[in-house]
Write a protein that holds these residues in place. Structure first.
Motif, mmCIF file in Angstrom:
data_model
loop_
_atom_site.group_PDB
_atom_site.id
_atom_site.type_symbol
_atom_site.label_atom_id
_atom_site.label_comp_id
_atom_site.label_asym_id
_atom_site.label_seq_id
_atom_site.Cartn_x
_atom_site.Cartn_y
_atom_site.Cartn_z
ATOM 1 N N ILE A 1 14.821 -19.101 76.274
ATOM 2 C CA ILE A 1 14.965 -20.594 76.402
ATOM 3 C C ILE A 1 16.210 -21.553 76.474
ATOM 4 O O ILE A 1 16.716 -20.439 76.054
ATOM 5 C CB ILE A 1 14.790 -21.297 74.648
ATOM 6 C CG1 ILE A 1 13.157 -20.384 74.972
ATOM 7 C CG2 ILE A 1 14.801 -22.611 74.717
ATOM 8 C CD1 ILE A 1 13.099 -21.167 72.837
ATOM 9 N N ASN A 2 16.324 -22.496 77.733
ATOM 10 C CA ASN A 2 17.540 -22.726 77.882
ATOM 11 C C ASN A 2 17.992 -24.418 76.574
ATOM 12 O O ASN A 2 16.821 -24.629 76.232
ATOM 13 C CB ASN A 2 17.149 -24.238 78.744
ATOM 14 C CG ASN A 2 17.851 -24.825 79.546
ATOM 15 O OD1 ASN A 2 19.670 -24.557 79.097
ATOM 16 N ND2 ASN A 2 18.319 -25.066 80.887
ATOM 17 N N LEU A 3 18.601 -24.057 76.293
ATOM 18 C CA LEU A 3 19.386 -24.400 74.779
ATOM 19 C C LEU A 3 19.400 -26.389 75.048
ATOM 20 O O LEU A 3 19.191 -27.585 74.550
ATOM 21 C CB LEU A 3 20.215 -24.148 74.212
ATOM 22 C CG LEU A 3 20.215 -22.649 73.437
ATOM 23 C CD1 LEU A 3 21.385 -21.643 73.086
ATOM 24 C CD2 LEU A 3 19.048 -22.586 72.529
ATOM 25 N N THR A 4 19.563 -26.493 76.427
ATOM 26 C CA THR A 4 19.827 -28.149 76.759
ATOM 27 C C THR A 4 18.850 -28.958 76.009
ATOM 28 O O THR A 4 18.587 -29.593 76.451
ATOM 29 C CB THR A 4 20.311 -27.655 78.420
ATOM 30 O OG1 THR A 4 19.432 -27.645 79.722
ATOM 31 C CG2 THR A 4 21.731 -27.492 78.575
ATOM 32 N N LEU A 5 17.841 -28.692 76.153
ATOM 33 C CA LEU A 5 16.319 -28.718 76.243
ATOM 34 C C LEU A 5 16.372 -28.687 74.471
ATOM 35 O O LEU A 5 15.728 -30.419 74.019
ATOM 36 C CB LEU A 5 14.886 -27.972 76.253
ATOM 37 C CG LEU A 5 14.621 -27.511 77.810
ATOM 38 C CD1 LEU A 5 13.734 -26.576 77.693
ATOM 39 C CD2 LEU A 5 15.000 -28.648 78.636
ATOM 40 N N VAL A 6 17.119 -28.551 73.814
ATOM 41 C CA VAL A 6 17.405 -28.096 72.463
ATOM 42 C C VAL A 6 17.811 -29.974 72.193
ATOM 43 O O VAL A 6 17.830 -31.051 71.500
ATOM 44 C CB VAL A 6 17.871 -27.227 71.795
ATOM 45 C CG1 VAL A 6 17.991 -28.200 69.653
ATOM 46 C CG2 VAL A 6 16.879 -26.349 71.572
ATOM 47 N N ASP A 7 19.169 -30.161 73.294
ATOM 48 C CA ASP A 7 19.912 -31.335 72.754
ATOM 49 C C ASP A 7 19.369 -31.997 73.567
ATOM 50 O O ASP A 7 19.754 -33.646 73.396
ATOM 51 C CB ASP A 7 21.340 -30.600 73.853
ATOM 52 C CG ASP A 7 21.660 -29.526 73.177
ATOM 53 O OD1 ASP A 7 22.376 -29.671 72.028
ATOM 54 O OD2 ASP A 7 22.114 -28.653 74.638
ATOM 55 N N VAL B 1 10.285 -27.993 70.602
ATOM 56 C CA VAL B 1 10.579 -27.425 71.781
ATOM 57 C C VAL B 1 10.865 -25.851 71.407
ATOM 58 O O VAL B 1 10.014 -24.844 72.131
ATOM 59 C CB VAL B 1 12.129 -28.129 71.798
ATOM 60 C CG1 VAL B 1 12.393 -27.075 73.208
ATOM 61 C CG2 VAL B 1 12.006 -29.363 72.914
ATOM 62 N N ILE B 2 11.461 -25.445 70.226
ATOM 63 C CA ILE B 2 11.709 -23.538 70.551
ATOM 64 C C ILE B 2 10.522 -23.273 69.994
ATOM 65 O O ILE B 2 9.792 -22.140 71.119
ATOM 66 C CB ILE B 2 13.235 -23.954 68.803
ATOM 67 C CG1 ILE B 2 13.863 -24.117 69.748
ATOM 68 C CG2 ILE B 2 13.108 -22.303 69.142
ATOM 69 C CD1 ILE B 2 15.226 -23.975 68.751
#
Length: 289
Positions: A184-190, A206-207
């Protein structure tokens, strides 16, 4: 033309392997399930399209089927509840200790499955450490009310069987979930937080959806072998907790009832196949790899 044929040529070794070691035994199993044993001590069964073996499998061993799938289902849910937080912490909070934590999950595989299960006999014995700690903490009345303990006993109860399955198959759930979380790309959470999502909302929006392929893979790796497992029942359960895997082994090796044992095995495979098809319809298999 050679270019068109080449892919099929590359498939031949794998297809031959599947034909010899999967399809051929499956056809033999199906043929045996439709046969009749002349006598209990006969070596070979006579093929006569005897569908009565399947009715025997359901009528005489329906309880074992129910317990086997029930224990496997509960154990699968418990491994998700335990394995998901474990995988989440390793993937997002493990840092430099990530490799060490993954190694700790894998270490039990260095010991025999049977030895790991037998070890729980000592831990769950009436004078073992787990019942003593639960009694000292005053949890016995609560656990008795929930049916987890039987008086002062945990060993030889359904809870012990489910606990053994959960322990033994937990790595099969945690590792696939970890692989999905790690991708998972954590920029999606940001980005979700920039759009006014809190941490909890970002997790469920998202996650968690992106980690579902890992949950799906872990469920298959846990539920399928747990459904036919009988080692945990044999060492941690009692005669009232017998499961279908143990009954199949008994029919094959003790009763010498090859047709009924084959029918039970085929029914078990078919039920699991139907479950996998239905389950995959909900979760999909596009991102499974």
């Amino acid at each position: 033309m050679r270019r068109k044929i080449a892919p099929y040529g590359l498939l031949k070794p794998g297809m031959l392997w599947l034909a010899l070691f999967y399809l051929a035994p499956l056809v033999t199993l199906l043929r045996n399930s439709l046969s009749t044993l002349p006598s209990r001590f006969a070596v070979k069964a006579d093929f006569d399209w005897n569908f009565g073996n399947y009715s025997t499998a359901f009528t005489d061993f329906g309880g074992q089927f129910q317990r086997g799938f029930g224990y496997a289902a509960v154990a699968t849910v418990l491994t998700i509840l335990l394995g998901y937080p474990l995988a989440y912490v390793i993937a997002f909070r493990g840092g430099k200790y990530r490799g060490l934590l993954l190694g700790l999950i894998i270490i039990p595989f260095f010991t025999s499955y049977l030895i790991r299960t037998v070890a729980w006999q000592s831990l769950l014995a009436d004078t073992g450490p787990i019942p003593n700690v639960l009694n000292d903490l005053g949890f016995r009345p609560i656990l008795n009310a929930l049916g987890i303990m039987d008086g002062d006993k945990i060993l030889n109860t359904p809870a012990a069987v489910i606990g053994g399955l959960t322990y033994n198959f937990l790595p099969f759930m945690a590792l696939p979930i970890y692989v999905s979380l790690e991708k998972i790309n954590l920029t999606l959470v940001d980005a979700a937080k920039d759009l006014y999502s809190g941490s909890v909302r970002a997790f469920f929006k998202v996650i968690f959806p992106l980690s579902l392929p890992g949950v799906f893979a872990g469920t298959l790796l846990t539920f399928i072998p747990a459904s036919g497992d009988f080692v945990n029942q044999q060492y941690l359960g009692n005669p009232n907790t017998s499961v279908i895997g143990q009954s199949i082994q008994n029919q094959f090796l003790v009763q010498n009832n090859l047709p009924v044992a084959s029918a039970m095995s085929f029914v078990l495979m078919m039920i699991i196949t139907v479950f996998v098809i239905i389950y995959s319809r909900f979760f999909g298999t596009d991102d499974l790899a």
